[in-house]
Structure formats: structure tokens, C-alpha cells
Design a protein around this motif. Sequence first.
Motif, PDB file in Angstrom:
ATOM      1  N   ALA A 142       0.868  -1.326  -0.186  1.00  0.00           N
ATOM      2  CA  ALA A 142      -0.158   0.134   0.016  1.00  0.00           C
ATOM      3  C   ALA A 142       0.793   1.134   0.208  1.00  0.00           C
ATOM      4  CB  ALA A 142      -0.975   0.110   1.144  1.00  0.00           C
ATOM      5  N   ARG A 143       2.094   1.188   0.602  1.00  0.00           N
ATOM      6  CA  ARG A 143       2.888   2.455   0.544  1.00  0.00           C
ATOM      7  C   ARG A 143       3.784   2.629  -0.601  1.00  0.00           C
ATOM      8  NH1 ARG A 143       3.806   0.658   6.222  1.00  0.00           N
ATOM      9  NH2 ARG A 143       5.528  -0.709   5.325  1.00  0.00           N
ATOM     10  N   GLY A 144       3.733   1.338  -1.360  1.00  0.00           N
ATOM     11  CA  GLY A 144       4.511   1.621  -2.734  1.00  0.00           C
ATOM     12  C   GLY A 144       5.919   1.306  -2.526  1.00  0.00           C
ATOM     13  N   SER A 145       6.078   0.622  -1.454  1.00  0.00           N
ATOM     14  CA  SER A 145       7.526   0.438  -0.768  1.00  0.00           C
ATOM     15  C   SER A 145       8.395  -0.758  -1.786  1.00  0.00           C
ATOM     16  CB  SER A 145       7.525  -0.251   0.577  1.00  0.00           C
ATOM     17  OG  SER A 145       6.754   0.812   1.454  1.00  0.00           O
ATOM     18  N   GLY A 146       9.444  -0.643  -1.578  1.00  0.00           N
ATOM     19  CA  GLY A 146      10.397  -1.520  -2.418  1.00  0.00           C
ATOM     20  C   GLY A 146      10.467  -2.750  -1.956  1.00  0.00           C
ATOM     21  N   PRO A 147      11.562  -3.914  -2.305  1.00  0.00           N
ATOM     22  CA  PRO A 147      11.807  -5.149  -1.916  1.00  0.00           C
ATOM     23  C   PRO A 147      12.123  -5.248  -0.488  1.00  0.00           C
ATOM     24  CG  PRO A 147      13.255  -4.601  -3.639  1.00  0.00           C
ATOM     25  CD  PRO A 147      12.313  -3.603  -3.688  1.00  0.00           C
ATOM     26  N   ARG A 148      12.752  -4.305   0.015  1.00  0.00           N
ATOM     27  CA  ARG A 148      13.224  -4.493   1.487  1.00  0.00           C
ATOM     28  C   ARG A 148      12.057  -4.378   2.352  1.00  0.00           C
ATOM     29  NH1 ARG A 148      16.012  -7.303   3.853  1.00  0.00           N
ATOM     30  NH2 ARG A 148      18.029  -6.892   2.838  1.00  0.00           N
ATOM     31  N   SER A 149      11.025  -3.620   1.832  1.00  0.00           N
ATOM     32  CA  SER A 149      10.080  -3.153   2.791  1.00  0.00           C
ATOM     33  C   SER A 149       8.942  -4.571   2.878  1.00  0.00           C
ATOM     34  CB  SER A 149       9.067  -2.147   2.381  1.00  0.00           C
ATOM     35  OG  SER A 149       7.873  -2.034   3.321  1.00  0.00           O
ATOM     36  N   LEU A 150       8.681  -5.128   1.453  1.00  0.00           N
ATOM     37  CA  LEU A 150       8.030  -6.128   1.070  1.00  0.00           C
ATOM     38  C   LEU A 150       8.480  -7.572   1.766  1.00  0.00           C
ATOM     39  CD1 LEU A 150       7.031  -5.631  -2.588  1.00  0.00           C
ATOM     40  CD2 LEU A 150       5.776  -4.993  -0.542  1.00  0.00           C
ATOM     41  N   ALA A 151       9.791  -7.595   2.080  1.00  0.00           N
ATOM     42  CA  ALA A 151      10.417  -8.587   2.702  1.00  0.00           C
ATOM     43  C   ALA A 151       9.946  -8.670   4.174  1.00  0.00           C
ATOM     44  CB  ALA A 151      12.134  -8.223   2.901  1.00  0.00           C
ATOM     45  N   ALA A 152       9.306  -7.599   4.668  1.00  0.00           N
ATOM     46  CA  ALA A 152       8.671  -7.455   6.077  1.00  0.00           C
ATOM     47  C   ALA A 152       9.776  -8.015   7.183  1.00  0.00           C
ATOM     48  CB  ALA A 152       7.445  -8.536   5.868  1.00  0.00           C
ATOM     49  N   MET A 153       9.152  -8.938   8.104  1.00  0.00           N
ATOM     50  CA  MET A 153      10.094  -9.316   9.065  1.00  0.00           C
ATOM     51  C   MET A 153      11.117 -10.534   9.053  1.00  0.00           C
ATOM     52  SD  MET A 153       7.159  -8.646  12.068  1.00  0.00           S
ATOM     53  CE  MET A 153       5.957  -9.544  11.347  1.00  0.00           C
ATOM     54  N   SER A 154      12.124 -10.203   9.287  1.00  0.00           N
ATOM     55  CA  SER A 154      13.188 -11.126   9.437  1.00  0.00           C
ATOM     56  C   SER A 154      12.940 -12.360  10.423  1.00  0.00           C
ATOM     57  CB  SER A 154      14.445 -10.978   9.146  1.00  0.00           C
ATOM     58  OG  SER A 154      15.037 -10.123  10.290  1.00  0.00           O
ATOM     59  N   ALA A 155      13.303 -13.532  10.373  1.00  0.00           N
ATOM     60  CA  ALA A 155      13.345 -14.600  11.763  1.00  0.00           C
ATOM     61  C   ALA A 155      14.375 -14.167  12.527  1.00  0.00           C
ATOM     62  CB  ALA A 155      13.538 -15.839  10.977  1.00  0.00           C
ATOM     63  N   VAL A 156      15.403 -13.572  12.064  1.00  0.00           N
ATOM     64  CA  VAL A 156      16.705 -13.237  13.007  1.00  0.00           C
ATOM     65  C   VAL A 156      16.983 -11.711  12.722  1.00  0.00           C
ATOM     66  CG1 VAL A 156      18.931 -13.495  14.074  1.00  0.00           C
ATOM     67  CG2 VAL A 156      17.316 -15.488  13.303  1.00  0.00           C
ATOM     68  N   ALA A 157      17.030 -10.921  13.531  1.00  0.00           N
ATOM     69  CA  ALA A 157      17.414  -9.489  13.497  1.00  0.00           C
ATOM     70  C   ALA A 157      18.159  -9.123  14.880  1.00  0.00           C
ATOM     71  CB  ALA A 157      16.306  -8.548  13.151  1.00  0.00           C
ATOM     72  N   GLY A 158      19.572  -9.204  14.580  1.00  0.00           N
ATOM     73  CA  GLY A 158      20.390  -8.884  15.990  1.00  0.00           C
ATOM     74  C   GLY A 158      19.805  -9.839  16.799  1.00  0.00           C
ATOM     75  N   VAL A 159      19.530  -9.232  18.171  1.00  0.00           N
ATOM     76  CA  VAL A 159      19.315  -9.922  19.226  1.00  0.00           C
ATOM     77  C   VAL A 159      17.939 -10.431  19.194  1.00  0.00           C
ATOM     78  CG1 VAL A 159      18.324  -8.064  20.809  1.00  0.00           C
ATOM     79  CG2 VAL A 159      19.687 -10.094  21.988  1.00  0.00           C
ATOM     80  N   TYR A 160      16.953 -10.080  18.194  1.00  0.00           N
ATOM     81  CA  TYR A 160      15.733 -10.366  18.083  1.00  0.00           C
ATOM     82  C   TYR A 160      15.575 -11.727  17.339  1.00  0.00           C
ATOM     83  CZ  TYR A 160      15.146  -5.631  20.163  1.00  0.00           C
ATOM     84  OH  TYR A 160      15.099  -4.696  21.012  1.00  0.00           O
ATOM     85  N   ARG A 161      14.585 -12.653  17.700  1.00  0.00           N
ATOM     86  CA  ARG A 161      14.231 -13.920  17.135  1.00  0.00           C
ATOM     87  C   ARG A 161      12.758 -13.848  16.888  1.00  0.00           C
ATOM     88  NH1 ARG A 161      19.031 -18.241  17.657  1.00  0.00           N
ATOM     89  NH2 ARG A 161      20.681 -16.568  17.832  1.00  0.00           N
ATOM     90  N   ARG A 162      12.238 -14.374  15.896  1.00  0.00           N
ATOM     91  CA  ARG A 162      10.891 -14.595  15.762  1.00  0.00           C
ATOM     92  C   ARG A 162      10.604 -16.105  15.273  1.00  0.00           C
ATOM     93  NH1 ARG A 162      11.958  -9.625  13.369  1.00  0.00           N
ATOM     94  NH2 ARG A 162      11.030  -7.549  14.545  1.00  0.00           N
ATOM     95  N   PRO A 163      10.177 -16.903  16.179  1.00  0.00           N
ATOM     96  CA  PRO A 163      10.122 -18.555  15.903  1.00  0.00           C
ATOM     97  C   PRO A 163       8.954 -18.895  15.122  1.00  0.00           C
ATOM     98  CG  PRO A 163      10.936 -17.989  18.108  1.00  0.00           C
ATOM     99  CD  PRO A 163      10.285 -16.446  17.759  1.00  0.00           C
ATOM    100  N   LEU A 164       7.744 -17.577  15.273  1.00  0.00           N
ATOM    101  CA  LEU A 164       6.620 -18.270  14.981  1.00  0.00           C
ATOM    102  C   LEU A 164       6.145 -17.705  13.464  1.00  0.00           C
ATOM    103  CD1 LEU A 164       4.491 -17.687  18.131  1.00  0.00           C
ATOM    104  CD2 LEU A 164       5.823 -19.479  17.542  1.00  0.00           C
TER     105      LEU A 164
END
Length: 365
Positions: A142-164
Motif C-alpha cells: 500500500a505504501r508503494g515500498s520496495g522489496p526491502r519493505s515487502l520482505a517484511a520481518m526477518s526471523a533473526v534481526a540482531g538479538v531479536y528472533r521470531r520463531p512463529l
Amino acid sequence: MGPHPAVATVRHAVRRALADLAAGDLVLVACSGGADSLALAAAAGFTAPRAGLRAGLLTVDHGLQAGSAARALDVVRLAPELKLEPAEVLTVRVGTAGGPEAAARDARYAALGEAARRHGAAAVLLGHTLDDQAETVVLGLARGSGPRSLAAMSAVAGVYRRPLLEIGRATTRAACAALGLTPWDDPHNDDPAFSRVRVRHRVLPVLERELGPGIAGALARTAALCRDDADALDAWASRAHAEARAAAADPGGSGREPYAGAEGGSGREPYARAEGGSGREGGAGAAGGEALAVAVLADLPPAVRGRVLRLAAFAAGVPAGSLGAAHVREADRLVTEWRGQRGVNLPGGVTLYRRYGRLVFAGNG
């Protein structure tokens, strides 16, 4: 008899997410009390000790709703039952920059990051699910963003992890029910004033109805593909940025270049700079910014060149988040459509001009 399938699914995801940590490492779960983070906290409390890890709990009180402090304490009181220690309430003050959603997110991550450092945690687990990922992709579209925005959230980003990220909300709710846990349903999750809520309750249901089931999974797969592409392009851009800086700083480098004053034209590039520019031929340290060799930039695909220009702009002092597509497009014209035009004014008091085969990013210092 084994655990409920939903419980097993969440535990398996957490086990995979923690597989690379060392024995004795501390893992902290960011838990709001909602179904997603509550299922995650329960799975971490079960899985971490069996992997030789320690697991604790953090909950953030944003102070945006009546009774938020009491609810945060209720979440912390669950920690012993879930085998999570330490457990802590992080009270934050939410500003106004970027709107309510962005301001709350910034305050939350700042508090989680500080707590992770204070406790020496190896990882902070976040409860974002496949459905959250799909919503993030739609918002990026909707924002007309590029592929980095469409990549959304990564499973690992620094100390943060998203297992689900590969697990839907239906599974986390089922896991909580099977474990006898009662999630807290944040009323903000049903408030149509928030764009994400409108995507969740209005946009995605229409897509499911009109295009068929499985839309959330398809959007999440799109995010994964975009992330792979964006990572590759970012790595290429980082190498090209270093090459362009080195070539610009080399006194025996590109020298003077032909001035393309008209199609097929020749001659010499005139001295051209933005108002307020330094007037010096720049190397990597020109006027508090840096310089890039045009010849290197011109050989790059647009997707990579745009990334290099962004890297250079940020390095020169342009504030993060302030550089728009229009700025990058005008900067790119100094490479691809050079007609002797004056330079480009960028946010943060940075000016960009072209001189003698170089793009010079001049800071205001």
C-alpha cells in the motif's frame, strides 16, 4: 500421549530458533499476554531448559490504556508457572514521532534492547506470526515500498528472533487453549483507527473470499522471496559503495570525464555544484560527507545504484528515514541524465553535486 498438535508445533518452532545458542545462554521472551506471545512464552519455558538454556520473560507497559500496569503485573505473575526467570515489567513513555503505532514500537524496542543488554541475554523472542507477516506485506504494498519493505520481518534481526513466522494465529490460540492459558485480547487489535487492524479485519478477509484460502501463507512466502532478493542486492550495493568511494578517492582515477551536454555529445564536464557546496574536488572525506566515482555508479543496475546512493547519503549525515524516493531519483539523474544541472539538496543539510567524474555528498559541517 504427546502434547496437543498446536503445542507441539509451537515448541518445535522455538526449538529450531534456539538451536544455535550455547548452553547456559539466557533467552528472554517479550510477552504482552496475547495468544501469540503467551504461546511463545509457554513453549520457551518448556523448551529452553531441555536445551540447556535459561529463559526469562519481559512485558512492556506502554501506559496507553487504563489498567495497563495491572495487566503487565498479571503477565509477570505467570512467569513462575511457565518456568521463566527472570521476569520483569518494562515501563515506557510513548512519544508521538511517526504516529501512535510507530512511537509505541520504538519505545518498546528501545526498552527490550536495554533489558537484553542489562541481563546479558543472547536472544529476545518476539511473537510475530505468519498472519502478522502477511499484514506487513500488504502494508508495504500500500505504501508503494520496495522489496526491502515487502520482505517484511526477518526471523533473526540482531538479538531479536521470531520463531512463529511460519505459524498462524489459529495455532497459537489452540496452543493456549490446550495448555489452559487465557490470553488477553488487546482492544487496540480491533480498533480500525490503526491501519494494521483494517488490513487484518477488512482487507485480508476480502482477499481470502475473492481469491481463495491461503492468502496469508502466500504473502508470507512472498516476503521470504523478497528478503532473499533484498539481502543479495544489499550485499552487492555494499561492495559497490566501497568500490565507488575508493575510485573517487584515487587521484589517478577517473579524472575529467566527457560532458554529455546532448545525446552523443562530447567535451568536458563543467564545474557544477549545488548551492552551498564546498567547491572542492571531493574524495571520500569531502566537506564532511563523501564522494563516489560516477563511472562505477553508471555501470550498476538501477536497483543497486539506488542502494549505493542511499548508503552514501546516510554516511554523509542524512537522517535515517528522511530520504524519500524522490531524493534518490534526483540523485540518480546526476549519474544517468547528466546535463550540467545543479546539485540536489538532501535532508539534514546535505547537498549532492557532480564534479569531475565524482558525486560529492557535502555535509553542513
